[in-house]
Design a protein around this motif. Structure first.
Motif, mmCIF file in Angstrom:
data_model
loop_
_atom_site.group_PDB
_atom_site.id
_atom_site.type_symbol
_atom_site.label_atom_id
_atom_site.label_comp_id
_atom_site.label_asym_id
_atom_site.label_seq_id
_atom_site.Cartn_x
_atom_site.Cartn_y
_atom_site.Cartn_z
ATOM 1 N N TYR A 529 -13.648 4.503 -53.256
ATOM 2 C CA TYR A 529 -13.274 5.215 -52.037
ATOM 3 C C TYR A 529 -13.611 4.345 -50.830
ATOM 4 O O TYR A 529 -14.679 3.714 -50.780
ATOM 5 C CB TYR A 529 -14.026 6.535 -51.921
ATOM 6 N N LYS A 530 -12.677 4.296 -49.878
ATOM 7 C CA LYS A 530 -12.903 3.580 -48.617
ATOM 8 C C LYS A 530 -12.707 4.550 -47.466
ATOM 9 O O LYS A 530 -11.641 5.165 -47.347
ATOM 10 C CB LYS A 530 -11.929 2.404 -48.490
ATOM 11 N N ASP A 545 -12.355 -6.709 -51.268
ATOM 12 C CA ASP A 545 -11.611 -6.254 -50.090
ATOM 13 C C ASP A 545 -11.991 -7.119 -48.899
ATOM 14 O O ASP A 545 -13.097 -7.681 -48.845
ATOM 15 C CB ASP A 545 -11.929 -4.789 -49.795
ATOM 16 N N TYR A 546 -11.056 -7.219 -47.941
ATOM 17 C CA TYR A 546 -11.350 -7.875 -46.674
ATOM 18 C C TYR A 546 -11.818 -6.779 -45.730
ATOM 19 O O TYR A 546 -11.034 -5.947 -45.285
ATOM 20 C CB TYR A 546 -10.107 -8.568 -46.121
ATOM 21 N N ILE A 547 -13.104 -6.725 -45.454
ATOM 22 C CA ILE A 547 -13.666 -5.562 -44.780
ATOM 23 C C ILE A 547 -13.820 -5.811 -43.291
ATOM 24 O O ILE A 547 -13.923 -6.944 -42.816
ATOM 25 C CB ILE A 547 -15.028 -5.175 -45.391
ATOM 26 N N SER A 548 -13.821 -4.720 -42.584
ATOM 27 C CA SER A 548 -14.076 -4.727 -41.143
ATOM 28 C C SER A 548 -15.401 -4.034 -40.883
ATOM 29 O O SER A 548 -15.909 -3.288 -41.717
ATOM 30 C CB SER A 548 -12.956 -3.996 -40.393
ATOM 31 N N ASP A 549 -15.954 -4.273 -39.703
ATOM 32 C CA ASP A 549 -17.215 -3.635 -39.363
ATOM 33 C C ASP A 549 -17.057 -2.115 -39.402
ATOM 34 O O ASP A 549 -16.024 -1.550 -39.020
ATOM 35 C CB ASP A 549 -17.674 -4.064 -37.967
ATOM 36 N N ALA A 550 -18.111 -1.463 -39.885
ATOM 37 C CA ALA A 550 -18.211 0.007 -39.911
ATOM 38 C C ALA A 550 -17.365 0.649 -41.004
ATOM 39 O O ALA A 550 -17.260 1.880 -41.050
ATOM 40 C CB ALA A 550 -17.853 0.613 -38.559
ATOM 41 N N ASP A 551 -16.746 -0.119 -41.908
ATOM 42 C CA ASP A 551 -16.069 0.479 -43.054
ATOM 43 C C ASP A 551 -17.120 1.010 -44.024
ATOM 44 O O ASP A 551 -18.156 0.380 -44.240
ATOM 45 C CB ASP A 551 -15.195 -0.540 -43.778
ATOM 46 N N SER A 552 -16.839 2.181 -44.621
ATOM 47 C CA SER A 552 -17.769 2.752 -45.596
ATOM 48 C C SER A 552 -17.103 2.806 -46.962
ATOM 49 O O SER A 552 -15.896 3.062 -47.065
ATOM 50 C CB SER A 552 -18.214 4.158 -45.172
ATOM 51 N N TYR A 553 -17.902 2.564 -48.006
ATOM 52 C CA TYR A 553 -17.394 2.524 -49.370
ATOM 53 C C TYR A 553 -18.295 3.366 -50.268
ATOM 54 O O TYR A 553 -19.510 3.455 -50.062
ATOM 55 C CB TYR A 553 -17.361 1.088 -49.893
ATOM 56 N N SER A 554 -17.676 3.967 -51.282
ATOM 57 C CA SER A 554 -18.431 4.679 -52.306
ATOM 58 C C SER A 554 -17.646 4.592 -53.608
ATOM 59 O O SER A 554 -16.474 4.196 -53.626
ATOM 60 C CB SER A 554 -18.669 6.145 -51.916
ATOM 61 N N CYS A 555 -18.291 4.961 -54.708
ATOM 62 C CA CYS A 555 -17.634 4.879 -56.005
ATOM 63 C C CYS A 555 -18.076 6.041 -56.885
ATOM 64 O O CYS A 555 -19.102 6.692 -56.625
ATOM 65 C CB CYS A 555 -17.924 3.546 -56.688
ATOM 66 N N ALA A 556 -17.290 6.299 -57.925
ATOM 67 C CA ALA A 556 -17.601 7.340 -58.892
ATOM 68 C C ALA A 556 -17.002 6.923 -60.233
ATOM 69 O O ALA A 556 -16.277 5.932 -60.324
ATOM 70 C CB ALA A 556 -17.041 8.686 -58.444
ATOM 71 N N VAL A 557 -17.320 7.689 -61.269
ATOM 72 C CA VAL A 557 -16.780 7.446 -62.605
ATOM 73 C C VAL A 557 -15.838 8.597 -62.940
ATOM 74 O O VAL A 557 -16.167 9.774 -62.731
ATOM 75 C CB VAL A 557 -17.911 7.342 -63.646
ATOM 76 N N LYS A 558 -14.672 8.248 -63.462
ATOM 77 C CA LYS A 558 -13.685 9.273 -63.785
ATOM 78 C C LYS A 558 -14.261 10.246 -64.810
ATOM 79 O O LYS A 558 -14.833 9.837 -65.829
ATOM 80 C CB LYS A 558 -12.424 8.615 -64.332
ATOM 81 N N GLY A 559 -14.103 11.518 -64.520
ATOM 82 C CA GLY A 559 -14.691 12.553 -65.355
ATOM 83 C C GLY A 559 -16.033 13.010 -64.834
ATOM 84 O O GLY A 559 -16.577 14.031 -65.267
ATOM 85 N N HIS A 560 -16.603 12.215 -63.898
ATOM 86 C CA HIS A 560 -17.875 12.580 -63.264
ATOM 87 C C HIS A 560 -17.760 12.398 -61.753
ATOM 88 O O HIS A 560 -18.658 11.876 -61.092
ATOM 89 C CB HIS A 560 -19.019 11.708 -63.801
#
Length: 834
Positions: A529-530, A545-560
């Protein structure tokens, strides 16, 4: 191959003769081991093989069937009673003793060549020795390579030198930014890691280490940096705190547990060692070394670091074999010690043969040198398994499991036992209480948290819900029958939460993110997730990814998806990437003009300091501070290679060297005369030399009062030189920038050829000859003037050009180079080229 030959003979004519007793060769290469063998003539050989492992008196594992050598081993019969073993893609773990064995068609017709061939496998590493100014490079190996190979040296990836000595024959200046690597001829693809004398670098002794829980480990490295820096701080770390690395010496839990050994000064080796005592499994991590200079702004750390794995010992039962098991392969190939009922019974490998077993005995193991770090005792039940009956066993679906914090995991297993036994109790445990295992169902903290899904027949599955990080442990199933007890080996469960980590360094906006966790079982799909929006689903936990300042990222596992990682907001702070130098104006640089060098970089935060350096003939000097460096009225003294250093609070970077070539017209022109000294009526060669950039295109020779050139070329030879040739010659040196002209002086002396006979004759004869010549002259003069006496008061002498006497006196007739010149060239003049 070595000339040493190992001959193994028995009293009855059985023998194995190896071509060599020991071999040292390169990691990644191919090796051949050969032997010949003999046996009684009434035998017939039915089986031949090579081996390194023996599990029982008569259980030998042929290398062809050894999983460690799968796809890498071939056998070849070279000749009658000859055999060759070939191993490809050699690994350091292949270092051991190899033996050849053959079996015949007769009873007891078996023979092994012992001792065998000792193989040592080594990589290449460039090591640096010597003082601060001059260093010597050695292409180092852990053993002496067989067959005295030729070493090849590379500088900046280009072939530099070849020698049978592992040392580079020329000293290496520490002022250079050059990288050096080495290889062995015939194995040029197996190149050593490059080492850079002046660059910022860290080289670790080991990339990975496996050590025993409770032992002490040393993690070592060497490092380099530009000689004009002074190291202020050097430390080891495993984690970042924001943008800063956390010094282990101040990290919680490491107090009194680690020791830093090394000199932060620029000593001979630039070595540093981290010592960790009383190792714990929680010490398993990647350790990296970091150092900073006296300003605190120049910082460097070595990637990827050293991976330390800490393991305990566990006795495992597989069929008729005991294994002293670890979760990783212990470094340095240790010797194992086996204990039976508390008494040492054998020193050998991690495998113990079944012939040593007895019913109801306990076995434990240790590593030599760490005898105090004994494994837990394992009780062995050896009930007979008759045909058609079940034996004692516990089988797990997975030996190791990685699961998410907050999720539910099933540890699946099945078990068997002799049919005439009855199950009285079945449970899971992680710890021993004295000689008894602690049933998890009665351990505080597990109430309502675990569920036994198995039965008292064959299923022994355990379910753990709402997983916590503290649930990470080794889980074992144990059952008790009406007559015996049996425990399975442990299943390693690791519980991890998700966390977004930046796996690339802070030197670019293009970054790789890692959904940080252990390797989850069953190859799940990761969701990225971005800024709160799903951007990717993949089985890889990495996302670039080519990121910019203040971008937030998160991740999860499918099914959870409910077990989302915390959002990580990334502010990109990075050192200098794509550092380059531009030269203005571009093109050729002529002496006397102005040139501007400009350093261009991409950095966040912006660069706060630029420094310019010049490198000439192994010497380096700081020339200027500022993003641009202008050289006014540039001269040849400014020739050389320049680079800029740019630094911000994150770090620093050095640009590539940029050559500055200054063009100038000929100068310091000089003429040499050969032969030197006084020249007597012979030939002379004049040679013109000049300093110019680009080099002189044309040398031209002129003579005073002569319009056209006498000659072209750097050298000019005058034959039959005369006195008039001592002055009047000029050399002109010319290139595309301009010209310079210089006069020539020749020291000419000559004998009076007309009077060479004077010493032989008397004075009277001389006077008579003189009067005769004068009379002839006056007579000829009167004839030419018609007998007039108008010029009688002026003495003139104009002999007949055709007379022999005139020819002897006239110097013009003695040198074809002598001409009457109409024009006179001026003294030395430097003229611009139009």
């Amino acid at each position: 191959m070595s000339n040493c030959v190992s001959v193994v003979l028995s009293q009855k004519g059985w023998s194995v003769t190896y071509t060599t007793q020991s071999i040292c060769t390169l990691k990644g290469s191919t090796v051949e081991m050969s032997c010949s063998y003999t046996y009684p003539s009434w035998h017939k050989v039915t089986t031949t093989f090579w081996f390194t492992k023996k599990y029982d008196v008569e259980i030998y594992v042929s290398l062809r069937k050894d999983t460690d050598y799968k796809g890498r081993v071939t056998y070849r019969s070279d000749k009658t009673n000859g055999h060759t073993l070939t191993i490809t893609d050699l690994r350091e773990s292949d270092s051991t003793e190899y033996k050849f064995r053959f079996i015949t068609d007769q009873t007891r017709g078996k023979y092994t060549g012992d001792p065998g061939v000792t193989l040592s496998v080594t990589g290449l590493q460039v090591k640096v020795t010597g003082g601060h100014q001059d260093k010597t490079l050695t292409c180092s190996t852990t053993c002496t390579l067989t067959d005295n190979p030729t070493y090849i040296w590379y500088k900046n990836g280009q072939h530099l030198d070849e020698s049978t000595s592992p040392q580079y024959k020329d000293s290496v200046s520490s002022n250079y930014e050059d990288s050096y690597s080495c290889a062995v001829k015939g194995h040029e693809n197996l190149l050593s890691p490059a080492i850079c004398q002046k660059c910022w670098s860290v080289t670790y002794t080991h990339q990975s280490i496996c050590a025993l829980k409770g032992s002490t480990v040393n993690i070592s490295c060497s490092y380099t940096y530009p000689s004009y820096h002074e190291i202020k701080q050097a430390f080891w770390f495993t984690k970042w705190s924001g943008m800063e690395a956390e010094d282990l010496s101040s990290a919680p839990g490491y107090e009194g547990h680690i020791e830093n050994l090394g000199d932060k000064e620029n000593d001979k080796m630039n070595g540093h060692t981290l010592t960790i005592t009383d190792l714990r499994e929680s010490d398993s991590a990647t350790y990296m070394f970091r150092f900073t200079d006296q300003t605190g702004k120049w910082r460097y750390f070595g990637k990827p670091g050293v991976t330390l794995s800490v393991t305990g010992l566990q006795v495992k039962v597989t069929g008729k074999t005991l294994t002293c098991s670890t979760t990783c392969t212990l470094t340095d190939n240790p010797t194992y010690i086996w204990y039976k009922n508390g008494h040492k019974v054998k020193e050998d490998t991690s495998i113990l043969d079944s012939d040593s077993f007895s019913d109801a005995d306990s076995y434990s193991c240790a590593v030599k040198g760490h005898e105090d770090l004994l494994s837990p005792a394992e009780w062995i039940i050896l009930s007979s398994c008759l045909s058609g009956q079940k034996c004692w066993s516990v089988t797990y679906t997975h030996q190791s499991i990685c699961a998410l914090k907050g999720s539910t995991v099933d540890i699946s297993c099945s078990y068997t036992y002799p049919s005439y036994h009855e199950i009285k109790q079945a449970f899971w445990f992680t710890k021993w209480s004295g000689m008894d295992a602690e049933d998890l169902s009665s351990v505080p903290g597990y109430e309502g948290h675990i569920e036994y899904l198995g039965d008292k027949e064959s299923d022994c599955t355990l379910r753990i819900t709402d997983l916590r990080l503290s649930d990470s442990a080794g889980y074992r199933f144990r059952f008790i029958t009406s007559g015996d007890k049996f425990s399975g080996s442990p299943v390693s469960l690791t519980v991890s939460d998700l966390q977004v980590k930046m796996t690339t360094s802070l030197f670019s906006r293009w970054v790789t993110l890692n959904c940080g966790t252990c390797t989850l079982t069953d190859n799940p799909t990761y969701i990225w997730y971005k800024n709160g929006h799903k951007v990717k689903e993949d089985t890889s936990r990495l996302y670039s990814d080519y990121i910019s300042d203040a971008d937030s990222y998160s991740c999860a596992v499918k099914g959870h998806e409910g077990l989302h990682s915390p959002e990580e907001t990334l502010t990109v702070r990075y050192g200098q990437s794509n550092t380059s130098v531009s030269v203005s104006p571009s093109g050729e640089i002529v002496e006397g003009s102005s040139v501007t060098l400009t350093c261009s970089i991409d950095a966040n935060p912006p660069v706060d300091k630029y420094t310019w350096y010049k490198v000439t003939y192994k010497n380096m000097s700081m020339r200027h501070s500022g993003q641009s460096y202008t050289i006014h009225n540039i001269s040849s003294e400014d020739r050389g290679e320049y680079y800029c250093e740019a630094e911000n609070e994150v770090g620093a970077k050095i640009s590539k060297l940029v050559p500055v070539n200054v063009l100038y017209k000929p100068r310091n022109t000089s003429v040499s005369v050969s032969p030197s000294g006084e020249i007597v009526g012979s030939s002379v060669t004049l040679t013109c030399s000049s300093d110019a950039n680009p080099p002189v295109d044309k040398y031209t020779w002129y003579k005073r009062n002569v319009t056209s050139p006498k000659a072209s070329g750097q050298s000019y030879t005058i034959h039959n030189i005369i006195s008039e040739d001592r002055e009047g010659y000029y050399c002109e040196a010319l290139n595309i920038i301009g010209r310079e002209t210089i006069p020539v002086h020749i020291n000419v002396t000559y004998p009076a050829a007309v009077f060479s006979w004077v010493p032989v004759m008397g004075v009277g004869a001389v006077l008579t000859a003189g009067a005769l010549l004068l009379t002839i002259y006056c007579y000829m003069k009167r004839r030419s003037t018609g007998g007039s006496d108008a010029t009688a008061d002026t003495l003139s002498f104009h002999p007949d050009p055709n007379s022999e006497t005139y020819t002897a006196l006239n110097m013009k007739t003695r040198s074809p180079e002598y001409d009457t010149l109409a024009n006179v060239r001026d003294s030395p003049v430097t003229q611009p080229l139009k």
